[in-house]
Write a protein that holds these residues in place. Structure first.
Motif, mmCIF file in Angstrom:
data_model
loop_
_atom_site.group_PDB
_atom_site.id
_atom_site.type_symbol
_atom_site.label_atom_id
_atom_site.label_comp_id
_atom_site.label_asym_id
_atom_site.label_seq_id
_atom_site.Cartn_x
_atom_site.Cartn_y
_atom_site.Cartn_z
ATOM 1 N N GLU A 118 15.371 -67.110 -21.360
ATOM 2 C CA GLU A 118 14.308 -67.488 -20.422
ATOM 3 C C GLU A 118 13.956 -68.968 -20.559
ATOM 4 O O GLU A 118 13.838 -69.692 -19.565
ATOM 5 C CB GLU A 118 13.076 -66.618 -20.651
ATOM 6 N N ARG A 119 13.785 -69.423 -21.784
ATOM 7 C CA ARG A 119 13.465 -70.842 -22.009
ATOM 8 C C ARG A 119 14.609 -71.738 -21.567
ATOM 9 O O ARG A 119 14.396 -72.779 -20.952
ATOM 10 C CB ARG A 119 13.141 -71.073 -23.484
ATOM 11 N N LEU A 120 15.820 -71.322 -21.867
ATOM 12 C CA LEU A 120 16.983 -72.113 -21.483
ATOM 13 C C LEU A 120 17.175 -72.124 -19.969
ATOM 14 O O LEU A 120 17.544 -73.155 -19.393
ATOM 15 C CB LEU A 120 18.229 -71.566 -22.175
ATOM 16 N N SER A 121 16.874 -71.023 -19.320
ATOM 17 C CA SER A 121 16.976 -70.966 -17.857
ATOM 18 C C SER A 121 16.055 -71.991 -17.204
ATOM 19 O O SER A 121 16.422 -72.626 -16.210
ATOM 20 C CB SER A 121 16.640 -69.558 -17.365
ATOM 21 N N ARG A 122 14.868 -72.158 -17.753
ATOM 22 C CA ARG A 122 13.940 -73.176 -17.223
ATOM 23 C C ARG A 122 14.441 -74.590 -17.503
ATOM 24 O O ARG A 122 14.329 -75.481 -16.661
ATOM 25 C CB ARG A 122 12.542 -72.985 -17.812
ATOM 26 N N ALA A 123 15.012 -74.810 -18.682
ATOM 27 C CA ALA A 123 15.502 -76.142 -19.053
ATOM 28 C C ALA A 123 16.822 -76.486 -18.370
ATOM 29 O O ALA A 123 17.167 -77.656 -18.239
ATOM 30 C CB ALA A 123 15.676 -76.217 -20.567
ATOM 31 N N TRP A 124 17.544 -75.472 -17.932
ATOM 32 C CA TRP A 124 18.875 -75.635 -17.344
ATOM 33 C C TRP A 124 18.849 -75.187 -15.884
ATOM 34 O O TRP A 124 19.762 -74.603 -15.382
ATOM 35 C CB TRP A 124 19.872 -74.829 -18.169
ATOM 36 N N ALA A 125 17.759 -75.484 -15.233
ATOM 37 C CA ALA A 125 17.552 -75.038 -13.855
ATOM 38 C C ALA A 125 18.411 -75.859 -12.892
ATOM 39 O O ALA A 125 18.652 -77.043 -13.141
ATOM 40 C CB ALA A 125 16.078 -75.159 -13.489
ATOM 41 N N PRO A 126 18.822 -75.228 -11.816
ATOM 42 C CA PRO A 126 18.669 -73.790 -11.550
ATOM 43 C C PRO A 126 19.763 -72.992 -12.253
ATOM 44 O O PRO A 126 20.907 -73.419 -12.314
ATOM 45 C CB PRO A 126 18.827 -73.696 -10.040
ATOM 46 N N SER A 127 19.373 -71.860 -12.787
ATOM 47 C CA SER A 127 20.339 -70.953 -13.405
ATOM 48 C C SER A 127 19.870 -69.515 -13.217
ATOM 49 O O SER A 127 18.695 -69.261 -12.967
ATOM 50 C CB SER A 127 20.520 -71.274 -14.890
ATOM 51 N N VAL A 128 20.816 -68.601 -13.323
ATOM 52 C CA VAL A 128 20.568 -67.176 -13.152
ATOM 53 C C VAL A 128 20.734 -66.512 -14.516
ATOM 54 O O VAL A 128 21.698 -66.804 -15.231
ATOM 55 C CB VAL A 128 21.579 -66.561 -12.153
ATOM 56 N N VAL A 129 19.816 -65.631 -14.873
ATOM 57 C CA VAL A 129 19.923 -64.868 -16.117
ATOM 58 C C VAL A 129 20.251 -63.418 -15.765
ATOM 59 O O VAL A 129 19.543 -62.789 -14.986
ATOM 60 C CB VAL A 129 18.613 -64.918 -16.937
#
Length: 183
Positions: free
Chosen positions: A33-44
């Motif tokens: 979740e934290r990485l998804s915000r830092a690596w936006a846009p991304s899908v988890v």
């Protein structure tokens, strides 16, 4: 290493597909979740949403490979099927765009076959007592009667696939904060 720094590194390296594995309660979902915000846009994509019940770890490992990772590697969109834990039946299908940055997180994400189809793998580890405390706090009475059963499936996954040995990075949770070690 801070998660924001990792997100920047992933972008600079051109990473498109990332796998995060570790035992139940280790912190995989929080990291994703934290990485998804830092690596936006991304899908988890969370394997917790895919396992078909408490005996479904091996099935989910195969499903994520054949339904998402292999199509992406061939330049086609992936498509995974959600498990409805309330009804105990398969749920709807979810598409993953070929161009999307993808994080797959969950017990079983890192196998040799899956790692060959991804750009990077991370193993997350936390002390056993803390993992159990977190998992039961998160899922409580639903998980409690299945803890030993699921732990046996995790043990089998670890013995069969040796996911920690496939990781490019290991993140160890400590009381002082995470420690990152290259694979």
């Amino acid at each position: 290493m801070e998660v924001d720094d990792l997100g920047r590194r992933l972008t600079e390296a051109g990473v498109r597909t990332l796998l995060i594995d570790g035992r139940s309660g280790s912190g995989k979902s929080t990291l994703a979740e934290r990485l998804s915000r830092a690596w936006a846009p991304s899908v988890v994509v969370r394997l917790d949403d895919i396992y078909p019940g408490w005996d479904g770890l091996a099935w989910a490992v195969d499903h994520i490979r054949t339904a998402v990772l292999e199509p992406r590697a061939a330049g086609r969109p992936g498509r995974w099927r959600r498990w409805d834990w309330t009804t105990g039946t398969p749920g709807g299908w979810h598409d993953v765009d070929t161009d999307a940055r993808l994080i797959v997180e969950g017990v079983g994400a890192l196998t040799a076959a899956n790692r060959a189809l991804a750009d990077l793998g991370i193993w997350v580890q936390t002390a056993d007592a803390e993992r159990k405390r977190r998992a039961l706090l998160r899922d409580g009475d639903m998980y409690r009667p299945h803890w030993d059963q699921w732990a046996a499936l995790e043990d089998d996954h670890l013995a069969r696939h040796r996911p920690q040995s496939l990781a490019d990075w290991t993140m160890t949770e400590t009381p002082a904060g995470p420690i990152w070690t290259p694979g």
